[in-house]
Write an enzyme that holds these catalytic residues in place. Structure first.
Site, mmCIF file in Angstrom:
data_model
loop_
_atom_site.group_PDB
_atom_site.id
_atom_site.type_symbol
_atom_site.label_atom_id
_atom_site.label_comp_id
_atom_site.label_asym_id
_atom_site.label_seq_id
_atom_site.Cartn_x
_atom_site.Cartn_y
_atom_site.Cartn_z
ATOM 1 N N ASP A 67 0.807 -1.215 0.000
ATOM 2 C CA ASP A 67 0.000 0.000 0.000
ATOM 3 C C ASP A 67 0.844 1.270 0.000
ATOM 4 O O ASP A 67 2.060 1.230 0.199
ATOM 5 C CB ASP A 67 -0.962 0.001 1.193
ATOM 6 C CG ASP A 67 -0.304 -0.472 2.492
ATOM 7 O OD1 ASP A 67 0.926 -0.509 2.559
ATOM 8 O OD2 ASP A 67 -1.041 -0.797 3.438
ATOM 9 N N ASN A 136 -7.843 -2.762 14.040
ATOM 10 C CA ASN A 136 -9.227 -3.087 13.659
ATOM 11 C C ASN A 136 -9.276 -4.295 12.728
ATOM 12 O O ASN A 136 -10.305 -4.575 12.125
ATOM 13 C CB ASN A 136 -9.889 -1.873 13.003
ATOM 14 C CG ASN A 136 -9.151 -1.421 11.742
ATOM 15 O OD1 ASN A 136 -8.174 -2.054 11.328
ATOM 16 N ND2 ASN A 136 -9.617 -0.348 11.135
ATOM 17 N N HIS A 138 -7.396 -4.665 9.996
ATOM 18 C CA HIS A 138 -7.071 -4.421 8.582
ATOM 19 C C HIS A 138 -5.761 -5.110 8.194
ATOM 20 O O HIS A 138 -4.876 -5.310 9.014
ATOM 21 C CB HIS A 138 -7.074 -2.924 8.229
ATOM 22 C CG HIS A 138 -5.926 -2.118 8.740
ATOM 23 N ND1 HIS A 138 -6.061 -0.812 9.158
ATOM 24 C CD2 HIS A 138 -4.602 -2.410 8.893
ATOM 25 C CE1 HIS A 138 -4.875 -0.358 9.527
ATOM 26 N NE2 HIS A 138 -3.976 -1.305 9.382
ATOM 27 N N GLU A 143 -9.786 -1.755 5.226
ATOM 28 C CA GLU A 143 -10.469 -1.495 6.489
ATOM 29 C C GLU A 143 -11.724 -2.361 6.593
ATOM 30 O O GLU A 143 -12.228 -2.857 5.582
ATOM 31 C CB GLU A 143 -10.859 -0.009 6.550
ATOM 32 C CG GLU A 143 -9.691 0.963 6.398
ATOM 33 C CD GLU A 143 -8.789 1.053 7.627
ATOM 34 O OE1 GLU A 143 -8.745 0.089 8.424
ATOM 35 O OE2 GLU A 143 -8.117 2.076 7.794
HETATM 36 C C1 F6R Z 1 1.308 -1.267 6.135
HETATM 37 C C2 F6R Z 1 0.111 -2.068 6.306
HETATM 38 C C3 F6R Z 1 -0.716 -2.033 7.542
HETATM 39 C C4 F6R Z 1 0.087 -2.332 8.796
HETATM 40 C C5 F6R Z 1 -0.815 -2.296 10.037
HETATM 41 C C6 F6R Z 1 -0.042 -2.545 11.314
HETATM 42 O O1 F6R Z 1 1.897 -1.509 4.881
HETATM 43 O O2 F6R Z 1 -0.202 -2.760 5.398
HETATM 44 O O3 F6R Z 1 -1.747 -2.982 7.409
HETATM 45 O O4 F6R Z 1 0.672 -3.594 8.686
HETATM 46 O O5 F6R Z 1 -1.430 -1.041 10.112
HETATM 47 O O6 F6R Z 1 0.832 -1.481 11.509
HETATM 48 P P1 F6R Z 1 1.931 -1.512 12.671
HETATM 49 O O7 F6R Z 1 2.910 -2.553 12.295
HETATM 50 O O8 F6R Z 1 2.528 -0.132 12.649
HETATM 51 O O9 F6R Z 1 1.200 -1.822 13.923
#
Ligand code: F6R
Length: 244
Positions: A67, A136, A138, A143
């Protein structure tokens, strides 16, 4: 889903890096699907170490990131383009022409998403997809919603995601509200999936992922339908699972 329980973040990072290294060693021109966020930073450090010890060679490896924030330029230090170069690409012998990240500067979502799907098709799909887990549920920036997304799409970030990611920006108002992300369908096409999670703040969502039902309200729950998923989680993240 195979679950590997580790003591702490260091052990998680080493295990994840070893699994990725083994993928590279078994097929040195593989395509890795990569994630950003705080969780994989240790994994990338370990991969750089393995590269410096001549254990892995990135020269033929291809990568596709999950992403990117819509609207951030490559030189913005909060862009995922910047993150990947800082944390991995600048420290290993990867050919940067073989690294792909959705282009956040493309204004038209349709163009941005279609061109990224084209790139993924040309790469012949992802061999090993690394994922983190949002509070959440994701994965990528998919989301919670009523249905699982299919291909790369443009999403409005959830309030909770904006709040969680505000820690990386000067103020919450600087956090972009939209992002381009591989779809759930795109992620599910990967041959293997490795999801890494640590910390007590992820214990509730890990419990839902491991023990809950499959629902688009917890996007990661769909991983239960994939044939080759490994979850590496530390003791804190697994602390609310009854398997404990
Ligand atoms: C980032 C991504 C997100 C993160 C998720 C957890 O490329 O795809 O899904 O993996 O938000 O983020 P952290 O590791 O910062 O808790």
């Amino acid at each position: 889903m195979k679950i590997i329980k580790v003591k702490n973040y260091d052990e998680l990072s080493k295990k994840a890096a070893n699994i990725i290294a083994s993928q590279i060693i078994s097929n040195n021109s593989c395509t890795l699907g990569l994630a950003t966020g705080s969780t994989p930073i240790g994994t990338y450090k370990e991969l750089v170490k393995l590269y410096n010890e001549n254990i892995i060679d990135f020269s033929n490896v291809k990568t596709a990131n999950l992403d990117e924030y819509k609207g951030l330029t490559k030189d913005n230090d909060q862009s995922y383009y910047y993150f990947m170069h800082q944390n991995l690409f600048n420290h290993v012998n990867i050919n940067k022409n073989n690294t792909y990240i959705p282009d956040g500067t493309i204004e038209n979502p349709d163009t941005a998403c279609k061109s990224y799907e084209e790139i993924l098709k040309k790469l012949g799909g992802v061999d090993l997809q690394l994922l983190g887990l949002g509070h959440n549920g994701h994965i990528g920036f998919n989301e919670p919603r009523d249905t699982f997304s299919l291909e790369t799409n443009c999403v409005e970030l959830a309030e909770s995601t904006i709040k969680a990611n505000a820690r990386f920006f000067e103020s919450i108002d600087d956090v972009p509200t939209k992002a381009y992300t591989m779809g759930i369908g795109t992620i599910m096409k990967a041959k293997k999936i490795l999801i890494i999670v640590n910390g007590i703040d992820k214990a509730d969502i890990v419990q839902k992922l491991v023990e809950g039902v499959v629902t688009p309200n917890v996007p990661a729950s769909v991983l239960k339908f994939h044939q080759d998923v490994t979850l590496i989680a530390d003791e804190e993240a697994l602390s609310k699972c009854t398997l404990n």
